[in-house]
Design a protein around this motif. Structure first.
Motif, short mmCIF file in Angstrom:
data_model
loop_
_atom_site.label_atom_id
_atom_site.label_comp_id
_atom_site.label_asym_id
_atom_site.label_seq_id
_atom_site.Cartn_x
_atom_site.Cartn_y
_atom_site.Cartn_z
N ILE A 79 93.08 -25.91 -10.06
CA ILE A 79 93.64 -26.30 -11.36
C ILE A 79 93.03 -25.46 -12.47
CG2 ILE A 79 93.94 -28.18 -13.01
CD1 ILE A 79 93.63 -30.17 -10.73
N GLY A 80 93.88 -24.97 -13.35
CA GLY A 80 93.44 -24.36 -14.60
C GLY A 80 93.83 -25.29 -15.73
N SER A 81 93.01 -25.35 -16.77
CA SER A 81 93.32 -26.31 -17.84
C SER A 81 92.89 -25.80 -19.20
CB SER A 81 92.64 -27.66 -17.57
OG SER A 81 91.23 -27.53 -17.60
N LEU A 82 93.59 -26.30 -20.20
CA LEU A 82 93.23 -26.07 -21.60
C LEU A 82 93.42 -27.40 -22.31
CD1 LEU A 82 92.48 -24.23 -23.98
CD2 LEU A 82 94.90 -23.66 -24.21
N VAL A 83 92.32 -28.06 -22.61
CA VAL A 83 92.35 -29.37 -23.26
C VAL A 83 91.85 -29.20 -24.69
CG1 VAL A 83 91.53 -31.76 -23.21
CG2 VAL A 83 91.98 -30.54 -21.07
N GLU A 84 92.70 -29.59 -25.64
CA GLU A 84 92.41 -29.41 -27.06
C GLU A 84 92.22 -27.93 -27.36
OE1 GLU A 84 89.22 -32.22 -27.64
OE2 GLU A 84 90.61 -33.90 -27.77
N TYR A 85 91.21 -27.55 -28.13
CA TYR A 85 91.09 -26.15 -28.53
C TYR A 85 90.23 -25.36 -27.55
CZ TYR A 85 93.18 -27.61 -32.93
OH TYR A 85 94.03 -28.11 -33.86
N PRO A 86 90.58 -24.09 -27.29
CA PRO A 86 89.81 -23.30 -26.33
C PRO A 86 88.43 -22.96 -26.86
CG PRO A 86 91.41 -21.90 -27.46
CD PRO A 86 91.69 -23.32 -27.89
N LEU A 147 93.83 -19.26 -16.33
CA LEU A 147 94.53 -18.56 -15.26
C LEU A 147 93.63 -17.69 -14.40
CD1 LEU A 147 97.72 -17.39 -17.22
CD2 LEU A 147 97.63 -19.17 -15.47
N LEU A 148 92.41 -17.47 -14.84
CA LEU A 148 91.52 -16.53 -14.15
C LEU A 148 91.33 -16.84 -12.67
CD1 LEU A 148 88.56 -15.54 -16.51
CD2 LEU A 148 90.02 -14.01 -15.21
N GLY A 149 91.22 -18.11 -12.35
CA GLY A 149 90.96 -18.49 -10.96
C GLY A 149 92.21 -18.59 -10.10
N SER A 150 93.33 -18.03 -10.57
CA SER A 150 94.61 -18.08 -9.86
C SER A 150 94.99 -19.50 -9.46
CB SER A 150 94.58 -17.17 -8.62
OG SER A 150 94.28 -15.84 -8.98
N PRO A 151 95.10 -20.41 -10.44
CA PRO A 151 95.38 -21.81 -10.11
C PRO A 151 96.81 -22.03 -9.64
CG PRO A 151 95.52 -21.49 -12.48
CD PRO A 151 95.04 -20.18 -11.90
N LYS A 152 97.00 -23.10 -8.86
CA LYS A 152 98.34 -23.51 -8.45
C LYS A 152 98.94 -24.48 -9.48
CE LYS A 152 96.73 -24.91 -4.45
NZ LYS A 152 96.68 -25.55 -3.10
N LEU A 153 98.06 -25.08 -10.29
CA LEU A 153 98.47 -26.05 -11.29
C LEU A 153 97.78 -25.73 -12.61
CD1 LEU A 153 99.70 -28.81 -12.26
CD2 LEU A 153 97.66 -29.91 -11.29
#
Length: 306
Positions: A79-86, A147-153
């Motif tokens: 999983i890759g995520s962006l929660v609130e501000y990076p 996206l760096l870790g090549s996520p599926k989600l």
């Protein structure tokens, strides 16, 4: 289709208050799932539970077909995520930020940073200090980190919040291409239906902690299709005549007949049909409802819609 996210009775309570109340999410592989709701509806709390940041009070979370509670570490790797501000290092360049994260994640492919910069459209700004990036560029960089870790989600919490129209368009175009080019499933939260409408193929609407709608976005568009209201001297007879002709006609409480049609030729046929039956037509009126109207209406009422 393979279910990427499935929740069963997912609930989060703080003391006696249910912030999220028994929601059943269903997100399939390749979906761009728009998770909608007013501010304070429970979107971020749900996302934090999906990411293992807070523990549910009740219910189950299955991601990639596995129970998150029992397979947390393995699941989160996908999983890759962006929660609130990076978060970022302002005194480093865009390239240096991504390179630092690549090393922390132990991503072996050293070309991955340049691939990500190309994907997020920051190749020309790779040597610029991030503190000098625009807000839209910082958001794209945040998605690049995810996206760096090549996520599926990919899970994004309000990624266009605070952006100007140009920045919103940049993020929107980036999100839209990810499932097609990289096979990534995306869950994106927002309080703006008009924005999600341009990206998502499926929508879930949460209000006061309850999931009140979940379906393909075409279903919401169908609900927003224009209707024709006709006022006549004998509504019951008009309804009977048109129903006998195979038309979907309903009778409102204020004595109007409503038709889920707005095709000019069909409206002309209906008017001519009623006149030939000696009925007096007082008014023909079109009612148009935008998707935003539908969204505001159902969240105001807080009722489940089918």
């Amino acid at each position: 289709m393979t279910k990427i996210i499935e929740t069963i009775g997912l609930t989060k309570k703080y003391k006696k208050t249910s912030v999220v109340n028994q929601i059943d999410l269903s997100i399939e592989q390749g979906d761009i799932y728009g998770f909608l709701g007013p501010n304070g509806a429970g979107k971020t709390t749900t996302i934090r539970m999906l990411l293992g940041l807070i523990k549910p009070s009740a219910g189950q979370i299955n991601i990639f077909g596995k129970d998150l509670a029992k397979n947390k570490i393995n699941i989160l790797k996908g999983i890759g995520s962006l929660v609130e501000y990076p978060s970022y290092y302002g005194n480093l360049t865009g390239f240096e930020n991504l390179e630092a994260i690549r090393r922390l994640l132990r991503v072996q492919d050293k070309n991955r940073v340049m691939e990500i910069l190309k994907t997020i459209g920051l190749t020309s700004a790779k040597d610029k200090l991030v503190k000098n990036y625009s807000l839209g560029m910082k958001q794209r960089l945040g998605i690049g980190v995810a996206l760096l870790g090549s996520p599926k989600l990919l899970i994004l919490d309000e990624p266009t919040n605070g952006l100007d129209p140009s920045g919103i368009q940049e993020i929107r175009e980036l999100i839209k291409k990810l499932p097609h080019e990289f096979g990534i499933t995306i869950m994106i939260s927002s309080h703006l239906l008009s924005e999600v409408d341009q990206m998502a193929n499926k929508v879930g609407i949460i209000n006061q902690g309850q999931l009140i709608f979940q379906d393909r976005i075409q279903e919401l568009r169908r609900k927003s299709a224009p209707k024709i209201h006709i006022r006549v001297n004998d509504p019951s007879m008009a309804k009977t005549i048109l129903n006998n002709d195979g038309l979907d006609v309903t009778l409102t409480s204020d004595g109007e007949i409503t038709i889920n049609e707005n095709d000019d030729s069909k409206v002309a046929y209906i008017a001519n049909r009623l006149i030939r039956q000696q009925l007096a037509i007082y008014r023909i009126q079109e009612e148009k409802r935008s998707l935003e109207d539908i969204f505001l209406d159902i969240t105001r009422r807080g009722e489940n819609i089918s």
